[in-house]
Design a protein around this motif. Structure first.
Motif, PDB file in Angstrom:
ATOM      1  N   ALA A 509     -13.299   7.038  16.596  1.00 21.68           N
ATOM      2  CA  ALA A 509     -13.411   5.693  16.782  1.00 21.68           C
ATOM      3  C   ALA A 509     -11.952   5.202  17.503  1.00 21.68           C
ATOM      4  N   LEU A 510     -10.658   5.675  16.734  1.00 20.13           N
ATOM      5  CA  LEU A 510      -9.568   5.174  17.185  1.00 20.13           C
ATOM      6  C   LEU A 510      -8.711   6.025  18.069  1.00 20.13           C
ATOM      7  N   GLU A 511      -9.485   7.060  18.559  1.00 17.33           N
ATOM      8  CA  GLU A 511      -8.681   8.072  19.417  1.00 17.33           C
ATOM      9  C   GLU A 511      -8.409   7.798  20.749  1.00 17.33           C
ATOM     10  N   THR A 512      -7.403   8.000  21.304  1.00 18.34           N
ATOM     11  CA  THR A 512      -7.085   7.731  22.808  1.00 18.34           C
ATOM     12  C   THR A 512      -7.701   8.714  23.557  1.00 18.34           C
ATOM     13  N   SER A 513      -7.107   8.550  24.825  1.00 18.70           N
ATOM     14  CA  SER A 513      -7.728   9.469  25.801  1.00 18.70           C
ATOM     15  C   SER A 513      -7.051  10.791  25.792  1.00 18.70           C
ATOM     16  N   VAL A 514      -5.968  11.053  25.001  1.00 18.56           N
ATOM     17  CA  VAL A 514      -5.255  12.417  24.640  1.00 18.56           C
ATOM     18  C   VAL A 514      -5.855  12.605  23.125  1.00 18.56           C
ATOM     19  N   PRO A 515      -6.451  13.715  22.950  1.00 21.53           N
ATOM     20  CA  PRO A 515      -6.968  14.174  21.701  1.00 21.53           C
ATOM     21  C   PRO A 515      -5.970  14.275  20.711  1.00 21.53           C
ATOM     22  N   GLY A 516      -5.904  13.818  19.435  1.00 19.51           N
ATOM     23  CA  GLY A 516      -5.080  14.043  18.580  1.00 19.51           C
ATOM     24  C   GLY A 516      -3.944  12.778  18.501  1.00 19.51           C
ATOM     25  N   VAL A 517      -4.194  11.858  19.292  1.00 19.14           N
ATOM     26  CA  VAL A 517      -3.365  10.740  19.625  1.00 19.14           C
ATOM     27  C   VAL A 517      -4.257   9.601  19.083  1.00 19.14           C
ATOM     28  N   PHE A 518      -3.808   8.949  18.096  1.00 16.33           N
ATOM     29  CA  PHE A 518      -4.775   7.719  17.866  1.00 16.33           C
ATOM     30  C   PHE A 518      -3.883   6.354  17.941  1.00 16.33           C
ATOM     31  N   ALA A 519      -4.571   5.073  18.035  1.00 18.72           N
ATOM     32  CA  ALA A 519      -4.154   3.784  18.046  1.00 18.72           C
ATOM     33  C   ALA A 519      -4.513   2.958  17.006  1.00 18.72           C
ATOM     34  N   ALA A 520      -3.727   2.115  16.287  1.00 15.19           N
ATOM     35  CA  ALA A 520      -4.159   1.376  15.190  1.00 15.19           C
ATOM     36  C   ALA A 520      -3.373  -0.184  15.150  1.00 15.19           C
ATOM     37  N   GLY A 521      -3.954  -0.911  14.979  1.00 12.21           N
ATOM     38  CA  GLY A 521      -3.246  -2.242  14.854  1.00 12.21           C
ATOM     39  C   GLY A 521      -3.592  -3.244  15.943  1.00 12.21           C
ATOM     40  N   ASP A 522      -2.571  -4.219  16.370  1.00 14.94           N
ATOM     41  CA  ASP A 522      -2.476  -4.909  17.602  1.00 14.94           C
ATOM     42  C   ASP A 522      -2.212  -4.038  18.822  1.00 14.94           C
ATOM     43  N   VAL A 523      -1.579  -2.974  18.891  1.00 10.24           N
ATOM     44  CA  VAL A 523      -1.469  -2.407  20.117  1.00 10.24           C
ATOM     45  C   VAL A 523      -2.828  -1.863  20.616  1.00 10.24           C
ATOM     46  N   ARG A 524      -3.929  -1.812  19.819  1.00  4.63           N
ATOM     47  CA  ARG A 524      -5.210  -1.431  20.278  1.00  4.63           C
ATOM     48  C   ARG A 524      -5.942  -2.337  21.119  1.00  4.63           C
ATOM     49  N   LEU A 525      -6.645  -1.894  22.015  1.00  8.26           N
ATOM     50  CA  LEU A 525      -7.660  -2.948  22.826  1.00  8.26           C
ATOM     51  C   LEU A 525      -8.795  -3.456  21.776  1.00  8.26           C
TER      52      LEU A 525
END
Length: 552
Positions: A509-525
């Motif tokens: 759910a919060l994973e970016t286009s690079v596996p193992g790299v996630f985004a959380a909070g305001d930086v996320r679309l």
């Protein structure tokens, strides 16, 4: 806390060693005993102690010294240590001089040499003198001191860094405070050396970087381990929540923060709608509690380091740091939040940090005492800043582009602003220009409906006009939208767009286009841009990190 100092001064090496030895054996646990062998050396030592913020409790000086007598030294020492107790070591032949010095320079006591045995002749005298000094200084602490100009951008940056890292400091303006001028002169500082940062028991820092200040204060500026389970970039609510959950669940965890923990939330004067705090709490308080939790569970916090890149190194992800070095981890959580957008107005850029500020810490309000303050923005952050600044400023003016506050600000804030006698709201208004010689002196407002302009005098402009993510460091591999927000989870494959997703399994759910790299909070679309949601996403990201690590 720095130990108070006792300074001994005697040109005879044997006598100097003896008095220093005797004082250290009795008072060394509570005082720092400093030794000098001449008046000049003693004055230099006193200047160094003053710069370091070390209080001087007692000066014990011999009367008969070449070049400068003990009485002359004690008289000159008043400018460096005005509250120190004075003890003159003298021979019987000089008792008349010593007695006169009690009246002429306020000598506290004179002691005939030799003082053996010290238990009978020295310690009772010193006990009384130190007892009197302690009674006058019951709660002495040695905070960091910053010496600079009120309208210096660099001074503002350092004060903000210290405040947001919960480092107590005292501020001295060289143009307004006699003590600031004195400290500058003691350091022999030129204009280019300012601001000075005076650290207890440390060297004087001249126009230092935040990294240099962090290192001098003992803050962690480098990671300890070669490899972590998870590296969290950003120390706002999302990053701190992720660190608490990750470390408490046994993952080796490091947080990298380029400024100070807390993010934008950490600068808030009041967070009143956060669950569990019916009276609200400040952003600094929330941050301090969160950092204590992070530390309690064993996560590392690296501050004052900017992240400049992200690399995939086989199964490991590497976060590149400014200057040199990197941190390797099996997974990365991007929680860098957002920064306030710049206001496009003539003359504003030149005055940033000199009366024009983006965001505001709660501690800045007292500096606006009795002044007119202007705030640009209509979101909750602007409303909270207005209420906080109104406690000190003569008048606070909210400059709002839209027709009202209600569309963008929580109702409880709007109601408090409307009932505040010192807050004025100018709707359908913009700041189009600023001017000042060395610092902000006036701004130009324009009415968006009539086009009429108005020049107003002010030294304070705080800007809260929305935010943009700082994500260029992620490179081309991490998908982002046109505004720089990180695309995650289902959005990576929505509408038939793969965004370069490389695996057969769908992204978490919060994973970016690079596996193992996630985004959380305001930086996320499509994130909610609220403290509570950021905290929730931080915890959720750790759950997904566990799932990712289980598949690798």
């Amino acid at each position: 806390m720095s130990k108070p100092a006792i300074l001994t001064v005697d040109d005879d090496p044997m006598v100097s060693a003896a008095i220093t030895r005797d004082l250290r054996s009795r008072y060394g646990s509570g005082y720092r005993v400093v030794r000098a062998t001449s008046g000049e050396e003693a004055l230099s030592a006193l200047a160094t102690l003053a710069l370091r913020g070390t209080p001087v409790a007692l000066i014990a000086a011999d009367q008969r010294m070449p070049g400068m007598t003990g009485i002359e030294l004690l008289e000159q020492a008043r400018s460096h240590a005005p509250e120190a107790k004075s003890l003159l070591l003298t021979a019987y032949a000089d008792t008349d001089v010593a007695i006169r010095a009690i009246n002429s320079i306020g000598l506290d006591y004179y002691l005939l040499k030799p003082w053996d045995p010290p238990e009978e002749r020295l310690y009772p005298v010193v006990d009384d003198l130190l007892g009197d000094w302690q009674a006058a200084h019951p709660d002495h602490t040695s905070d960091v001191r910053v010496v600079g100009h009120r309208w210096s951008e660099r001074s503002h940056e350092l004060k903000t860094f210290l405040a947001r890292n919960h480092v107590p400091y005292q501020w001295y303006d060289v143009e307004r405070d006699a003590e600031g001028e004195r400290l500058r002169d003691l350091a022999g500082a030129e204009v280019t050396d300012l601001p000075l940062v005076l650290v207890p028991d440390g060297e004087t820092l001249r126009a230092p970087t935040t990294l240099a200040v962090a290192a001098a204060l003992g803050l962690r500026t480098a990671a300890d381990q070669p490899l972590y389970d998870v590296c969290i970039v950003g120390g706002g609510p999302a990053g701190l929540a992720a660190a608490v959950y990750a470390a408490s669940e046994g993952l080796s965890t490091v947080v990298v923060e380029r400024e100070a923990p807390g993010g934008q939330a950490g600068q808030s004067a009041a967070i009143e709608n956060y669950l569990g705090f019916p009276k609200g709490l400040t952003g600094a308080d929330l941050t301090q509690r969160a950092v204590a939790q992070v530390s309690r569970f064993g996560a590392e916090m690296v501050v004052a380091r900017d992240v400049t890149g992200l690399e995939t190194r086989g199964p490991v992800r590497a976060v590149l740091l400014d200057g040199e070095g990197s941190i390797e981890a099996r997974a990365v959580i991007v929680a860098t939040g957002v920064s306030y957008r710049r206001l496009e107005a003539r003359g504003l850029d030149e005055l940033t940090g000199r009366g024009v500020y983006y965001g505001a810490t709660a501690s800045e309000a007292s500096q606006c005492e009795g002044d007119d303050v202007y705030i640009v923005g209509a979101a909750n952050s602007a409303g909270q800043a207005a209420l906080n600044l109104a406690r000190h400023a003569k008048r606070v003016v909210l400059v709002v582009r839209g027709p009202s506050l209600g569309a963008t600000m929580s109702r409880y804030l709007v109601e408090r602003i409307e009932t505040s006698p010192s807050i004025e709201v100018k709707v359908r208004t913009e700041v189009v220009a600023a001017r000042g010689d060395g610092h902000l002196e006036a701004i130009t407002l324009v009415d968006r409906d009539s086009g009429q302009t108005e020049d107003v005098d002010t030294s304070w402009l705080f800007v809260f006009i929305g935010a943009a993510p700082r994500t260029d460091w992620l490179g081309d591999e991490v998908a982002r939208d046109d505004h720089g927000f990180v695309v995650t989870g289902p959005d990576l494959v929505a509408g038939g767009r793969a965004h370069g997703w490389p695996l057969s399994r769908p992204p978490f759910a919060l994973e970016t286009s690079v596996p193992g790299v996630f985004a959380a909070g305001d930086v996320r679309l499509e994130s909610m841009k609220r403290v509570a949601s950021a905290v929730g996403e931080g915890g959720m990201a750790v759950y997904l990190v566990h799932r990712y690590l289980a598949t690798t």
